[in-house]
Design an enzyme around this catalytic site. Structure first.
Site, PDB file in Angstrom:
ATOM      1  N   HIS A  27     -58.136  41.937 128.767  1.00  0.00           N
ATOM      2  CA  HIS A  27     -57.143  40.867 128.673  1.00  0.00           C
ATOM      3  C   HIS A  27     -57.207  39.952 129.894  1.00  0.00           C
ATOM      4  O   HIS A  27     -56.549  40.217 130.900  1.00  0.00           O
ATOM      5  CB  HIS A  27     -55.746  41.477 128.558  1.00  0.00           C
ATOM      6  N   HIS A  67     -51.323  45.448 129.874  1.00  0.00           N
ATOM      7  CA  HIS A  67     -52.587  44.904 129.346  1.00  0.00           C
ATOM      8  C   HIS A  67     -53.260  44.012 130.382  1.00  0.00           C
ATOM      9  O   HIS A  67     -54.465  43.840 130.360  1.00  0.00           O
ATOM     10  CB  HIS A  67     -52.347  44.145 128.033  1.00  0.00           C
ATOM     11  N   GLY A 116     -48.525  49.963 129.674  1.00  0.00           N
ATOM     12  CA  GLY A 116     -49.284  49.588 128.483  1.00  0.00           C
ATOM     13  C   GLY A 116     -48.342  49.503 127.298  1.00  0.00           C
ATOM     14  O   GLY A 116     -48.328  48.495 126.598  1.00  0.00           O
ATOM     15  N   PRO A 117     -47.534  50.561 127.083  1.00  0.00           N
ATOM     16  CA  PRO A 117     -46.478  50.438 126.075  1.00  0.00           C
ATOM     17  C   PRO A 117     -45.434  49.439 126.602  1.00  0.00           C
ATOM     18  O   PRO A 117     -44.715  49.735 127.563  1.00  0.00           O
ATOM     19  CB  PRO A 117     -45.910  51.858 125.972  1.00  0.00           C
ATOM     20  N   ASP A 154     -43.648  38.468 128.239  1.00  0.00           N
ATOM     21  CA  ASP A 154     -42.712  38.181 127.145  1.00  0.00           C
ATOM     22  C   ASP A 154     -42.460  39.443 126.330  1.00  0.00           C
ATOM     23  O   ASP A 154     -41.332  39.711 125.904  1.00  0.00           O
ATOM     24  CB  ASP A 154     -43.298  37.104 126.222  1.00  0.00           C
ATOM     25  N   GLY A 155     -43.518  40.221 126.118  1.00  0.00           N
ATOM     26  CA  GLY A 155     -43.393  41.432 125.313  1.00  0.00           C
ATOM     27  C   GLY A 155     -42.449  42.440 125.952  1.00  0.00           C
ATOM     28  O   GLY A 155     -41.625  43.063 125.265  1.00  0.00           O
ATOM     29  N   ILE A 186     -46.411  32.707 125.348  1.00  0.00           N
ATOM     30  CA  ILE A 186     -47.495  33.095 124.434  1.00  0.00           C
ATOM     31  C   ILE A 186     -47.503  34.613 124.285  1.00  0.00           C
ATOM     32  O   ILE A 186     -47.344  35.339 125.275  1.00  0.00           O
ATOM     33  CB  ILE A 186     -48.870  32.637 124.989  1.00  0.00           C
ATOM     34  N   SER A 376     -21.357  67.585 125.439  1.00  0.00           N
ATOM     35  CA  SER A 376     -22.118  68.288 124.405  1.00  0.00           C
ATOM     36  C   SER A 376     -23.414  68.871 124.949  1.00  0.00           C
ATOM     37  O   SER A 376     -23.844  69.938 124.543  1.00  0.00           O
ATOM     38  CB  SER A 376     -22.466  67.333 123.263  1.00  0.00           C
ATOM     39  N   GLU A 403     -30.886  56.415 125.216  1.00  0.00           N
ATOM     40  CA  GLU A 403     -31.800  57.564 125.345  1.00  0.00           C
ATOM     41  C   GLU A 403     -33.159  57.146 125.899  1.00  0.00           C
ATOM     42  O   GLU A 403     -33.712  57.804 126.787  1.00  0.00           O
ATOM     43  CB  GLU A 403     -31.989  58.252 123.988  1.00  0.00           C
ATOM     44  N   PHE A 429     -32.383  63.163 118.633  1.00  0.00           N
ATOM     45  CA  PHE A 429     -32.607  61.842 119.229  1.00  0.00           C
ATOM     46  C   PHE A 429     -33.763  61.834 120.233  1.00  0.00           C
ATOM     47  O   PHE A 429     -33.976  60.841 120.929  1.00  0.00           O
ATOM     48  CB  PHE A 429     -31.313  61.303 119.843  1.00  0.00           C
ATOM     49  N   HIS A 465     -28.189  64.445 112.044  1.00  0.00           N
ATOM     50  CA  HIS A 465     -28.098  65.052 113.370  1.00  0.00           C
ATOM     51  C   HIS A 465     -28.885  66.352 113.494  1.00  0.00           C
ATOM     52  O   HIS A 465     -28.935  66.935 114.570  1.00  0.00           O
ATOM     53  CB  HIS A 465     -26.622  65.315 113.720  1.00  0.00           C
TER      54      HIS A 465
HETATM   55  C1  LIG Z   1     -44.864  48.838 122.597  1.00  0.00           C
HETATM   56  C2  LIG Z   1     -46.066  47.968 122.431  1.00  0.00           C
HETATM   57  N1  LIG Z   1     -46.200  47.255 121.324  1.00  0.00           N
HETATM   58  C3  LIG Z   1     -47.299  46.501 121.128  1.00  0.00           C
HETATM   59  C4  LIG Z   1     -48.288  46.458 122.061  1.00  0.00           C
HETATM   60  C5  LIG Z   1     -49.555  45.651 121.823  1.00  0.00           C
HETATM   61  N2  LIG Z   1     -49.529  44.436 122.659  1.00  0.00           N
HETATM   62  C6  LIG Z   1     -50.162  44.404 123.832  1.00  0.00           C
HETATM   63  S1  LIG Z   1     -49.923  42.963 124.646  1.00  0.00           S
HETATM   64  C7  LIG Z   1     -48.990  42.350 123.389  1.00  0.00           C
HETATM   65  C8  LIG Z   1     -48.417  40.955 123.475  1.00  0.00           C
HETATM   66  C9  LIG Z   1     -47.561  40.828 124.652  1.00  0.00           C
HETATM   67  O1  LIG Z   1     -47.211  39.521 124.884  1.00  0.00           O
HETATM   68  P1  LIG Z   1     -46.891  39.117 126.374  1.00  0.00           P
HETATM   69  O2  LIG Z   1     -46.123  40.168 127.022  1.00  0.00           O
HETATM   70  O3  LIG Z   1     -46.300  37.769 126.307  1.00  0.00           O
HETATM   71  O4  LIG Z   1     -48.311  39.093 127.050  1.00  0.00           O
HETATM   72  P2  LIG Z   1     -49.295  37.846 127.244  1.00  0.00           P
HETATM   73  O5  LIG Z   1     -49.913  37.559 125.913  1.00  0.00           O
HETATM   74  O6  LIG Z   1     -48.478  36.722 127.732  1.00  0.00           O
HETATM   75  O7  LIG Z   1     -50.290  38.351 128.227  1.00  0.00           O
HETATM   76  C10 LIG Z   1     -48.855  43.281 122.378  1.00  0.00           C
HETATM   77  C11 LIG Z   1     -48.098  43.036 121.134  1.00  0.00           C
HETATM   78  C12 LIG Z   1     -48.094  47.225 123.231  1.00  0.00           C
HETATM   79  N3  LIG Z   1     -48.997  47.264 124.195  1.00  0.00           N
HETATM   80  N4  LIG Z   1     -46.961  47.945 123.407  1.00  0.00           N
HETATM   81 MG   LIG Z   2     -46.652  35.998 127.143  1.00  0.00          MG
END
Ligand SMILES: Cc1ncc(C[n+]2csc(CCOP(=O)(O)OP(=O)(O)O)c2C)c(N)n1
Ligand SMILES: [Mg+2]
Length: 655
Positions: A27, A67, A116-117, A154-155, A186, A376, A403, A429, A465
């Site tokens: 990336h 990424h 990564g997640p 953004d993600g 983006i 609990s 959680e 959960f 539950h």
């Molecule tokens: C929980 C999760 N869902 C999906 C992905 C797959 N994924 C990796 S980067 C990305 C897009 C993220 O967009 P942004 O954070 O804006 O990154 P940019 O394109 O600006 O580098 C996705 C959907 C992931 N890594 N983790």
């Molecule tokens: Mg972005």
């Protein structure tokens, strides 16, 4: 500094585009977009010492947008860490290289957490910031006084966990946390307006955060925004307006740069645009020298810190705390002996509370909490006062109904060091925080999950539950120690085992309902073997009943019936399949002899139990969702009773 800052940032850009091109995967867009922000952060703000990456009072840096791993690798290399070397970067994403696809905490010093997640890095950083404030309250500014920096995309901000994480951080007033948001508008699918129209600044502000924005390609403006963030007592979000893939003339600003090599032509054009003439993986000496100087501020802080530590009355205590050795003490031994003197009939969640009472009295590093189920999950003890915005010295966190946020924060606390986090919710959960449990396991962190109400035994709350597939699905997760104790002694033993794990998380599955005492000697931690013979057959052994938790006492009653019918029956308490699987073959064969009928009993899915029973054995469990009813009616309904099970075993034995 004589070189223009843009040129220093271009070193990150060049490494990112060249490494992704060489790997033919990765990336480049994010590192190229955030290179200017990262350069300002490293040059003027981040306190780090590449010669001692584990210095406890270093700032923590989390690349939540994992990424963009090449941003981490490029900055670590340029800033003078021993690894990654330029060859490591050349081998980006190859088996031989620590420069994995996404940053892994176990691959490189300087990578504080695996990311990564999306969203979890930021949520993990919240835990780091909590640990920092907690230790600061105990050891003062002299020993603990650092910041937590996050680069998020953004993600990360769009994921649901972001809501939980920033809610917790805002509530706890974690003002030493700064999130640099790569506001490039983006994502993979294209422009963010395809999928969101949220006012992120307003959301953060409403959650108690300070919000700034800046031009992410203008060093002066980035500094202005960071200075404003540092001056504000609240946690800060800085929206850094950037162009993804900055410098790639034909592709920048588009999702084409997000996750694919730019291609030779575009890389050549980017070199032209950026004025970067060096060959791939070649860093000009003046650029390298300037980067090497960035550690100077951190190194100075580090040496002053070492002097303060040397002169501190708390030197030894602090060092012990950071090295993380935790050993159950006198209170625990006394408690264990008390269980033998007066065996209690208690729920294992209550037994856990009692154990925790003894453990937390002796082990100051333990910080507990619950996702709004304190009464609990039985996670609070008299030694663990609330940790609040006004008093970070507390050792109990009211995580709220978060959680996932709780689990990610616990990962951050464990990674930070100096604290041993445990936290509770209902076992069902576990699904809500599973992705963070997975990262506890992947990152090899000592986090303890206290998961109560572990079966249909919880009764009337019904199928939503009642865990069914949870135990087995959690056992399927690598490097997670799942333990399901059968009584108060086993619960105490499981806690001791959980604390003894230095490189994996543990999950305790505990009952809501009372269980009879089964173990009457505590000379050896029998749970350490994972599965052990709780009761020996009297008559010649024909059957081995393998049960866990609340079903062990049921197995004991069934064994009585089988013995009365002349069939010898062992009962094995299979507290932890992971620990049992780690024993040698001779032990496993002794516990589960090949010539006996092996019968599993667990009030959850039977899926997977054939690995112990074999295809010829019997498996009792529940392979549907549960139901809403009083506990005894449920056990009868699902056929988990002496009367329902015994005849089936006798039939199998040919009677
Ligand atoms: C929980 C999760 N869902 C999906 C992905 C797959 N994924 C990796 S980067 C990305 C897009 C993220 O967009 P942004 O954070 O804006 O990154 P940019 O394109 O600006 O580098 C996705 C959907 C992931 N890594 N983790
Ligand atoms: Mg972005």
């Amino acid at each position: 500094m004589t070189l223009p800052e843009r040129q220093l940032a271009n070193a990150i850009r060049a490494l990112a585009m060249d490494a992704v091109q060489a790997a033919n995967s990765g990336h480049p867009g994010m590192p190229m977009g955030m290179a200017d922000v990262a350069t300002v952060l490293y040059s003027d703000y981040l306190r780090f010492d590449p010669t001692d990456p584990h210095w406890p009072d270093r700032d923590r840096f989390v690349l939540s947008a994992g990424h963009g791993s090449m941003l981490a690798y490029a900055t670590l290399h340029l800033a003078g860490y021993a690894r990654p070397t330029i060859d490591d970067i050349r081998n980006f994403r190859q088996l031989s290289s620590p420069c994995a696809g996404h940053p892994e905490n176990f691959e490189l010093e300087g990578v504080e957490t695996t990311t990564g997640p999306l969203g979890q890095g930021l949520a993990t950083a919240v835990g780091m910031a909590i640990a920092e404030r907690h230790l600061n309250s105990l050891y003062g500014d002299d020993l603990v006084d650092h910041r937590t920096w996050v680069i998020a995309g953004d993600g990360c901000l769009m994921e649901g966990i972001n809501h939980e994480a920033i809610g917790l951080a805002g509530h706890l007033g974690l003002g030493r946390m700064t999130v640099l948001w790569d506001d490039n508008k983006i994502t993979i699918d294209g422009a963010t307006d395809l999928s969101t129209s949220e006012d992120i600044a307003a959301r953060y502000a409403a959650t108690g955060w300070h919000v700034e924005s800046c031009d992410g390609h203008d060093p002066a403006d980035i500094r202005r925004a960071i200075d404003a963030a540092l001056a504000d007592p609240r946690p800060s979000l800085i929206a850094c307006r950037t162009i993804i893939g900055f410098g790639a003339p034909n592709k920048q600003g588009t999702s084409a740069t997000h996750g694919a090599p730019l291609g030779a032509d575009e890389i050549a054009a980017a070199r032209e645009t950026l004025g970067w003439t060096a060959a791939p993986f070649d860093i000009p000496a003046d650029v390298a020298d300037a980067w090497a100087g960035f550690a100077d501020i951190g190194k100075k802080h580090h040496s002053l810190w070492k002097l303060r530590l040397a002169n501190s009355e708390k030197k030894d205590e602090f060092s012990d705390r950071i090295t993380g050795g935790v050993v159950p003490g006198a209170a625990f031994t006394a408690y264990l002996n008390g269980l033998v003197a007066e065996p209690p009939k208690v729920a294992t969640r209550k037994a856990s509370e009692n154990t925790l009472g003894a453990l937390t009295a002796d082990i100051a590093a333990m910080i507990g909490g619950s996702a709004d189920l304190t009464g609990s999950n039985n996670t609070k003890t008299s030694s663990t006062k609330p940790l609040t915005k006004d008093d970070y010295s507390g050792r109990y966190i009211y995580y709220g109904i978060r959680e996932f946020g709780m689990a990610a924060a616990m990962n951050g606390m464990a990674l930070h060091g100096g604290v041993v986090p445990y936290g509770g919710t209902f076992l069902v959960f576990a699904d809500y925080c599973r992705a963070a449990i997975r990262l506890s396991a992947l990152q090899q962190q000592r986090v303890v999950y206290v998961m109560t109400h572990d079966s249909i035994g919880l009764g009337e709350d019904g199928p939503t539950h009642q865990p069914i597939e949870h135990l087995q699905s959690l056992r399927a997760m690598p490097n997670l120690l799942v333990m399901r104790p059968a009584d108060a002694v086993e619960t105490a033993e499981c806690w001791a085992l959980a604390l003894a794990q230095t490189d994996r998380p543990s999950l305790l599955a505990l009952t809501r309902q009372n269980l009879p005492p089964l173990r009457h000697d505590v000379t050896e931690n029998l749970c350490a073997k994972g599965g052990y013979r709780l009761r020996d057959a009297s008559a010649a052994r024909k059957v081995v009943l393998v049960a866990t938790g609340s079903e062990v006492s049921l197995a004991m009653d069934i064994a009585d019936k089988l013995e009365a019918a002349g069939h010898g029956a062992d009962v094995v308490s299979m507290v932890s399949t992971e620990l049992f699987d780690e024993q040698d073959g001779a032990y496993q064969d002794a516990i589960l002899p090949r010539d006996a009928l092996i019968v599993s009993i667990e009030a959850g899915t039977t899926f997977g139990w054939e690995r112990y029973t074999g295809r010829d054995g019997l498996r009792f469990g529940i392979d549907s969702f549960g139901a809403s009813a009083p506990i005894d009616d449920l056990y009868a309904h699902f056929g988990l009773t002496v009367d329902a099970i015994t005849p089936q075993i006798l039939a199998k034995l040919g009677n």
